[in-house]
Design a protein around this motif. Structure first.
Motif, short mmCIF file in Angstrom:
data_model
loop_
_atom_site.label_atom_id
_atom_site.label_comp_id
_atom_site.label_asym_id
_atom_site.label_seq_id
_atom_site.Cartn_x
_atom_site.Cartn_y
_atom_site.Cartn_z
N ILE A 43 0.86 -1.18 0.00
CA ILE A 43 0.00 0.00 0.00
C ILE A 43 0.89 1.24 0.00
O ILE A 43 1.86 1.32 0.78
CB ILE A 43 -0.92 0.03 1.24
N ILE A 44 0.58 2.20 -0.88
CA ILE A 44 1.37 3.43 -0.98
C ILE A 44 0.50 4.63 -0.67
O ILE A 44 -0.60 4.77 -1.21
CB ILE A 44 1.97 3.59 -2.40
N LEU A 45 0.97 5.48 0.23
CA LEU A 45 0.27 6.71 0.58
C LEU A 45 1.12 7.89 0.10
O LEU A 45 2.27 8.04 0.50
CB LEU A 45 0.07 6.81 2.09
N LYS A 46 0.54 8.73 -0.76
CA LYS A 46 1.27 9.86 -1.33
C LYS A 46 0.64 11.17 -0.91
O LYS A 46 -0.56 11.39 -1.09
CB LYS A 46 1.28 9.77 -2.87
N ASN A 51 4.26 15.65 -2.71
CA ASN A 51 4.58 14.57 -3.65
C ASN A 51 5.47 13.49 -3.03
O ASN A 51 6.06 12.70 -3.75
CB ASN A 51 5.24 15.11 -4.93
N LYS A 52 5.53 13.46 -1.71
CA LYS A 52 6.31 12.43 -1.02
C LYS A 52 5.41 11.23 -0.73
O LYS A 52 4.25 11.38 -0.38
CB LYS A 52 6.90 12.97 0.27
N ALA A 76 -3.15 10.47 -1.90
CA ALA A 76 -3.55 9.40 -2.82
C ALA A 76 -3.13 8.08 -2.20
O ALA A 76 -1.97 7.91 -1.80
CB ALA A 76 -2.89 9.58 -4.18
N LEU A 77 -4.06 7.15 -2.11
CA LEU A 77 -3.78 5.82 -1.58
C LEU A 77 -3.88 4.82 -2.72
O LEU A 77 -4.89 4.79 -3.43
CB LEU A 77 -4.78 5.48 -0.48
N LEU A 309 7.03 14.59 -11.26
CA LEU A 309 7.00 15.70 -12.19
C LEU A 309 6.84 17.02 -11.45
O LEU A 309 6.02 17.15 -10.55
CB LEU A 309 5.86 15.53 -13.19
N ASN A 310 7.62 18.01 -11.83
CA ASN A 310 7.56 19.34 -11.23
C ASN A 310 7.19 20.34 -12.31
O ASN A 310 8.02 20.76 -13.10
CB ASN A 310 8.91 19.70 -10.60
#
Length: 359
Positions: A43-46, A51-52, A76-77, A309-310
């Motif tokens: 699971i990724i939490l952003k 943006n980390k 964002a999960l 992306l920046n």
């Protein structure tokens, strides 16, 4: 070991709870989650502000995140996703706050998450429900959507969702409307991460109005040569913001070729600035459309240290571009004459150029 981890987590939660009672400025969040229908996986939490990203492994369908934030924040999960798109069935965007949060999700149905403990998320869902109830199609739908957003912002000046809603339209609504609504927000919301982004957009738009100096930029063109906007002083310059994937942009091409051939010898230059991530797609479109007769550069969208992306470093961002295609006409002294947004605006551009070069 699992029992020890449980008691440590409980102890830490109690500490956070006490701290939250003692001060309203607690900056820690605890996110306890459960995924129904998936026992293991990643699971990724952003954090969409910074943006980390943070990652953890599911254990019996459960996951846990903690961290520090200073305000309600969109995150964002992502679970067992099949693509990088946020529309993936196992991806969802929602708000978190500096508090203890419980989230329940179902495999392949992340969008239907159940969440408790986040006032901002509840406000967001109420706003979203109003949008979903709109049944009209076509242009009336967008007019009604804008009305709902404006009413929400005015009625909820202390909501961070108001800030989010205003940012969505900060480049598209008239600058007077954006400034008026921004000033309606509370001081805390105006000084939030998104609030600061809005005032930056307002300032950029003001600085890019007709009669203002054009923003300089330096880039490498299609022929691997340095392009510096200041080198074109003494000529009229048309900045063409487009992309190879943008169908309306490509529809503009025949009209732009006609304009270039008609006025180039009289002192008009075109610099096309592509919002493309693939140099191959960019080059292919240029030669397919026959626009290699003028200057081409990429939009200089770079990646930060984390590979994200920046867009803040892009040429389009300097010119507060909200829509593709957009054409910006600059005079011989480097002053912005006018913006032309959308396909239909090419006719107005042609009339303006005819006025300039027939003097």
């Amino acid at each position: 070991m699992k029992l020890l981890f449980f008691f440590l987590t409980l102890y830490f939660c109690n500490l956070i709870g006490v701290a939250a009672q003692e001060t309203s400025t607690s900056s820690f969040f605890i996110l306890n989650g459960k995924v129904l229908g998936q026992e293991n996986g990643k699971i990724i939490l952003k954090n969409l502000n910074t943006n980390k990203s943070d990652t953890c492994l599911l254990q019996n369908g459960k996951f846990y995140f903690t961290g520090e934030i200073t305000e309600p924040t969109r995150v964002a999960l992502r679970g067992a996703v099949k693509s990088n798109s946020d529309t993936d069935l196992n991806a969802v965007i929602f708000y978190i706050e500096p508090t203890i949060i419980d989230v329940e999700l179902k495999y392949n149905e992340f969008k239907n998450l159940k969440i408790s403990g986040v006032k901002t998320q509840l406000e967001y869902e109420l706003l979203n429900d109003k949008i979903k109830k709109l049944e009209d199609k076509g242009s009336d739908l967008f007019v009604k959507m804008e009305k709902i957003y404006k009413q929400f912002i005015i009625s909820n000046p202390e909501s961070f969702v108001s800030c989010y809603a205003l940012r969505l339209y900060s480049k598209g609504w008239p600058i007077d409307t954006v400034s008026f609504l921004y000033n309606k927000l509370s001081n805390g919301v105006r000084n939030s991460f998104i609030g600061i982004k809005i005032i930056e957009t307002i300032n950029r738009r003001i600085n890019n109005m007709s009669g203002k100096p054009a923003k300089g930029f330096l880039s490498i063109d299609l022929k691997n040569k340095i392009i510096n906007l200041s080198d074109f002083t003494g000529k009229y310059v048309l900045l063409d913001f487009w992309a190879s994937w943008c169908k309306p942009c490509r529809e503009n091409t025949p009209a732009l070729i006609e304009i270039f051939k008609k006025y180039h010898n009289s002192g008009l230059e075109i610099i096309s600035i592509a919002d493309d991530f693939s140099p191959n797609d960019w080059k292919k479109a240029i030669f397919q459309d026959g626009t290699q007769i003028w200057h081409h550069v990429l939009n200089d969208i770079k990646k930060d240290m984390n590979g994200n992306l920046n867009r803040s470093m892009s040429i389009a961002d300097k010119y507060a571009i909200n829509l593709l295609p957009t054409l910006v006409l600059i005079d011989k002294n480097g002053i912005i004459l006018s913006y032309y947004e959308g396909v239909e605006q090419v006719r107005d551009l042609s009339l303006k150029l005819n006025e300039i070069f027939q003097r």
